[in-house]
Design a protein around this motif. Structure first.
Motif, PDB file in Angstrom:
ATOM      1  N   HIS A 179      99.507  11.674 114.230  1.00 36.76           N
ATOM      2  CA  HIS A 179      98.674  12.337 113.139  1.00 36.76           C
ATOM      3  C   HIS A 179      97.053  11.630 112.836  1.00 36.76           C
ATOM      4  O   HIS A 179      96.154  12.366 112.584  1.00 36.76           O
ATOM      5  N   ARG A 180      97.953  10.663 113.372  1.00 34.85           N
ATOM      6  CA  ARG A 180      96.148   9.331 113.090  1.00 34.85           C
ATOM      7  C   ARG A 180      96.118   7.970 113.490  1.00 34.85           C
ATOM      8  O   ARG A 180      96.423   7.209 113.367  1.00 34.85           O
ATOM      9  N   PRO A 181      95.859   8.448 114.741  1.00 31.99           N
ATOM     10  CA  PRO A 181      96.004   7.841 115.396  1.00 31.99           C
ATOM     11  C   PRO A 181      94.669   6.061 115.389  1.00 31.99           C
ATOM     12  O   PRO A 181      94.917   5.139 115.880  1.00 31.99           O
ATOM     13  N   ASP A 182      93.927   6.637 114.789  1.00 29.68           N
ATOM     14  CA  ASP A 182      93.151   5.209 114.466  1.00 29.68           C
ATOM     15  C   ASP A 182      93.094   4.326 113.216  1.00 29.68           C
ATOM     16  O   ASP A 182      92.974   3.243 113.454  1.00 29.68           O
ATOM     17  N   ILE A 183      94.061   4.796 112.698  1.00 22.47           N
ATOM     18  CA  ILE A 183      94.812   3.729 111.451  1.00 22.47           C
ATOM     19  C   ILE A 183      96.188   3.532 112.544  1.00 22.47           C
ATOM     20  O   ILE A 183      95.785   1.932 112.745  1.00 22.47           O
ATOM     21  N   TYR A 184      96.750   3.969 113.187  1.00 21.90           N
ATOM     22  CA  TYR A 184      97.371   2.788 114.215  1.00 21.90           C
ATOM     23  C   TYR A 184      96.926   1.950 114.668  1.00 21.90           C
ATOM     24  O   TYR A 184      98.078   0.871 115.490  1.00 21.90           O
ATOM     25  N   LYS A 185      95.571   2.703 116.140  1.00 19.46           N
ATOM     26  CA  LYS A 185      94.997   1.502 116.669  1.00 19.46           C
ATOM     27  C   LYS A 185      94.615   0.315 115.576  1.00 19.46           C
ATOM     28  O   LYS A 185      94.665  -0.797 116.553  1.00 19.46           O
ATOM     29  N   ALA A 186      93.761   0.704 114.864  1.00 15.11           N
ATOM     30  CA  ALA A 186      93.303  -0.711 113.704  1.00 15.11           C
ATOM     31  C   ALA A 186      94.836  -1.389 113.277  1.00 15.11           C
ATOM     32  O   ALA A 186      94.612  -2.620 113.909  1.00 15.11           O
ATOM     33  N   CYS A 187      96.608  -0.968 113.092  1.00 17.46           N
ATOM     34  CA  CYS A 187      96.665  -2.003 112.596  1.00 17.46           C
ATOM     35  C   CYS A 187      97.537  -2.270 113.922  1.00 17.46           C
ATOM     36  O   CYS A 187      98.022  -3.603 113.426  1.00 17.46           O
ATOM     37  N   VAL A 188      97.647  -1.520 115.506  1.00 19.37           N
ATOM     38  CA  VAL A 188      98.090  -3.055 116.499  1.00 19.37           C
ATOM     39  C   VAL A 188      97.555  -3.493 116.486  1.00 19.37           C
ATOM     40  O   VAL A 188      98.020  -4.710 116.312  1.00 19.37           O
TER      41      VAL A 188
ATOM     42  N   PRO B  90      98.518   2.119 106.352  1.00 15.12           N
ATOM     43  CA  PRO B  90      98.183   0.780 106.989  1.00 15.12           C
ATOM     44  C   PRO B  90      99.506  -0.532 107.370  1.00 15.12           C
ATOM     45  O   PRO B  90      99.909  -0.481 107.812  1.00 15.12           O
ATOM     46  N   ALA B  91      99.572  -0.271 105.069  1.00 18.35           N
ATOM     47  CA  ALA B  91     100.469  -1.452 104.881  1.00 18.35           C
ATOM     48  C   ALA B  91     102.452  -1.315 105.608  1.00 18.35           C
ATOM     49  O   ALA B  91     102.431  -2.536 106.097  1.00 18.35           O
ATOM     50  N   ILE B  92     102.487   0.095 105.168  1.00 16.58           N
ATOM     51  CA  ILE B  92     103.880   0.516 105.825  1.00 16.58           C
ATOM     52  C   ILE B  92     103.852   0.032 107.455  1.00 16.58           C
ATOM     53  O   ILE B  92     104.733  -0.192 107.699  1.00 16.58           O
ATOM     54  N   ALA B  93     103.112   0.406 108.429  1.00 16.20           N
ATOM     55  CA  ALA B  93     102.300   0.332 109.926  1.00 16.20           C
ATOM     56  C   ALA B  93     102.643  -0.854 109.927  1.00 16.20           C
ATOM     57  O   ALA B  93     103.855  -1.072 111.053  1.00 16.20           O
ATOM     58  N   LEU B  94     102.175  -1.532 109.473  1.00 16.74           N
ATOM     59  CA  LEU B  94     101.964  -3.334 109.926  1.00 16.74           C
ATOM     60  C   LEU B  94     103.557  -3.615 109.206  1.00 16.74           C
ATOM     61  O   LEU B  94     104.095  -4.667 110.568  1.00 16.74           O
ATOM     62  N   ALA B  95     103.881  -3.235 108.682  1.00 16.83           N
ATOM     63  CA  ALA B  95     105.785  -4.285 108.537  1.00 16.83           C
ATOM     64  C   ALA B  95     106.501  -2.930 109.722  1.00 16.83           C
ATOM     65  O   ALA B  95     107.428  -3.921 109.659  1.00 16.83           O
ATOM     66  N   ALA B  96     106.429  -1.946 109.882  1.00 20.60           N
ATOM     67  CA  ALA B  96     107.019  -1.403 110.910  1.00 20.60           C
ATOM     68  C   ALA B  96     106.947  -2.021 112.357  1.00 20.60           C
ATOM     69  O   ALA B  96     107.724  -2.154 113.408  1.00 20.60           O
ATOM     70  N   LEU B  97     105.477  -2.055 112.342  1.00 21.89           N
ATOM     71  CA  LEU B  97     105.932  -3.240 113.562  1.00 21.89           C
ATOM     72  C   LEU B  97     105.935  -4.097 114.175  1.00 21.89           C
ATOM     73  O   LEU B  97     106.627  -4.488 114.740  1.00 21.89           O
ATOM     74  N   LYS B  98     105.691  -4.775 113.001  1.00 18.83           N
ATOM     75  CA  LYS B  98     107.033  -6.243 113.236  1.00 18.83           C
ATOM     76  C   LYS B  98     108.489  -5.659 112.925  1.00 18.83           C
ATOM     77  O   LYS B  98     109.126  -6.552 113.589  1.00 18.83           O
ATOM     78  N   ALA B  99     108.716  -5.222 112.799  1.00 13.80           N
ATOM     79  CA  ALA B  99     110.229  -4.661 112.559  1.00 13.80           C
ATOM     80  C   ALA B  99     110.567  -4.300 114.091  1.00 13.80           C
ATOM     81  O   ALA B  99     111.603  -4.749 114.380  1.00 13.80           O
TER      82      ALA B  99
END
Length: 469
Positions: free
Chosen positions: A210-219, A89-98
């Protein structure tokens, strides 16, 4: 251009009592004149990169920002995690902003608490990974091991991609000693460093698959974020709902695009006191002495002395850690088990798990020198230009004695300057504030007296650091 993403959210319990909950190992000077976070930023000097992005705990925000400022480093934002949810999730937050700023943003994901002795080799591996990541590969860096290590996970390499990289055959859990020896002898396995490079968009695509639950929560957490200076606060409720998962389990073990770039850079994650002993320069008897230490007939021992003399006679293979409020003595070969002590202290709700005697604040620091049933004495240091919040206390009065510098003090509606060897008294429930208007540190002694002396007996009315609720 590479966007470094530095994960600085660990707690470092295996280095207790040096590392505490509110001041973990990434913020400590364990190997040189800079902290581990600062070293992580400084080793990027040989790489063409933009200002790094940080991910850290909400409680550590001012420490992280101040340590970047101290080395004149800019940042691309400091994400504040309201709760820890691991690396995926931490990397997802950074990736979404980037991706909002650059769809092809190239992320270099680093941990803030690693030691790398060979910066040139580190830079070479990063440059080798860049074209692979640009082509859509998810690159992990595999450390070329020099011993059969049982404390790390491993990466088995598959067919070569080019002269500098291989397809990932599999990720392997921490092995036993015999298996680790076989891995080392084969030359096909690398230590899993936890460092990565990939396009932000490629990572998000694989995470969503592979983990849409993590993706959706981070979005959801990112969409409801807010900014405060350099700090990025995400939606707490949305992020708390996110599963706790590492990037390896969530993405890297499932993607078909994983490649490994070997890195032979004298790497160490300083995961315990034996590792800290490994990376330090030793004397003729294999000892590492940090601080004021005297020894006789001592071998292969790590001693850390803070604030007082530590003397050893006739000992071997020990770890002796002396801080202002706690002492650890352990067999060096069993020092990893300090986490058992930490777990016991947590169960007893002992403050030594979380706090050092010396506590850092955005305006400076304080050292709790002494305390009793109805009093507490602190040595307070206020940085030039810094100001404590306008506040009051329901249960304690305070005496301030200035040791050096000049204090600007507000008591009620009266403002005054207090200089060296002068003092003021703040009665219970009186609104007050303390500021350093000068160019040097303000040092003062604070004597608290009252029925309750906890840090939660603070009612803030104004605060330049955003701590008024």
């Amino acid at each position: 251009m590479i966007l470094p993403v530095i994960m600085a959210g660990g707690s470092g319990t295996r280095l207790w009592p040096l590392s505490r909950g509110n001041y973990p190992k990434q913020f400590l000077k364990l190997c040189g004149e800079h902290t581990m976070l600062q070293q992580t930023v400084l080793r990027l000097s040989g790489i063409n990169h933009s200002a790094p992005m940080l991910i850290c705990n909400e409680e550590h925000r001012f420490i992280a920002a101040e340590q970047l400022r101290a080395i004149s480093s800019q940042n691309s934002g400091i994400f504040l995690e309201p709760v820890g949810r691991n690396t995926a999730p931490a990397i997802a937050l950074a990736a979404l902003k980037a991706t909002k700023e650059n769809e092809d943003a190239l992320l270099l994901v680093l941990a803030a608490d690693h030691v790398i002795g060979n910066q040139e080799a580190f830079t070479k591996s990063v440059e080798a990974a860049k074209p692979l990541a640009e082509s859509g590969k998810l690159v992990t860096f595999g450390i070329v091991g020099n011993k059969p290590e049982t404390g790390y996970g491993y990466i088995k390499r598959g067919e070569s991609v080019n002269t500098d990289s291989f397809h990932v055959a599999e990720f392997v859990e921490k092995p036993d000693l015999d298996t680790a020896k076989k891995y080392l002898e084969s030359g096909e396995y690398y230590w899993n460093s936890g460092m990565f490079m990939f396009k932000a968009s490629a990572y998000l695509s694989e995470l969503q698959a592979h983990r849409p639950d993590i993706y959706k929560a981070c979005v959801a957490a990112s969409e409801n974020s807010s900014t405060d200076l350099d700090f990025i606060r995400i939606d707490k409720e949305a992020f708390e709902s996110c599963p706790d998962e590492s990037v390896d389990y969530a993405v890297m073990e499932h993607t078909k695009h994983a490649v490994v770039v070997p890195m032979d850079a004298d790497w160490n994650d300083v995961g315990g006191f034996s590792a800290l002993w490994d990376v330090q320069e030793k004397d003729a008897h294999g000892n590492v002495f940090l601080g004021d230490v005297k020894s006789k007939e001592t071998k292969n021992t790590l001693v850390y002395g803070e604030g007082k003399l530590v003397a050893t006679v006739g000992v071997e293979d020990l770890v002796i850690i002396n801080t202002k409020d706690a002492i650890l003595v352990a067999d060096k070969n069993k020092a990893q088990d300090v986490k058992l002590i930490v777990n016991e202290l947590k169960a007893q709700e002992r403050q030594e798990v979380t706090f050092h005697r010396e506590v850092y604040r955005p305006w400076g620091k304080y050292d709790s020198i002494d305390s009793g049933e109805r009093f507490q004495v602190k040595r307070i240091t206020v940085k030039p230009g810094a100001k404590l919040s306008v506040q009051m206390h329901h249960h304690r009065a305070e005496h301030w004695i200035v040791v050096s510098g000049t204090a600007k003090v507000l008591i009620g509606d009266k403002e005054q300057f207090v200089t060296e060897n002068e003092s003021v008294y703040i009665p219970i429930t009186e609104i007050h504030a303390l500021e350093n208007p000068g160019k040097v540190d303000l040092e003062l002694i604070e004597v608290q007296s009252g029925t309750y002396l906890g840090e939660d007996d603070i009612v803030r009315f104004e605060d330049r650091y955003g701590r008024v609720k």
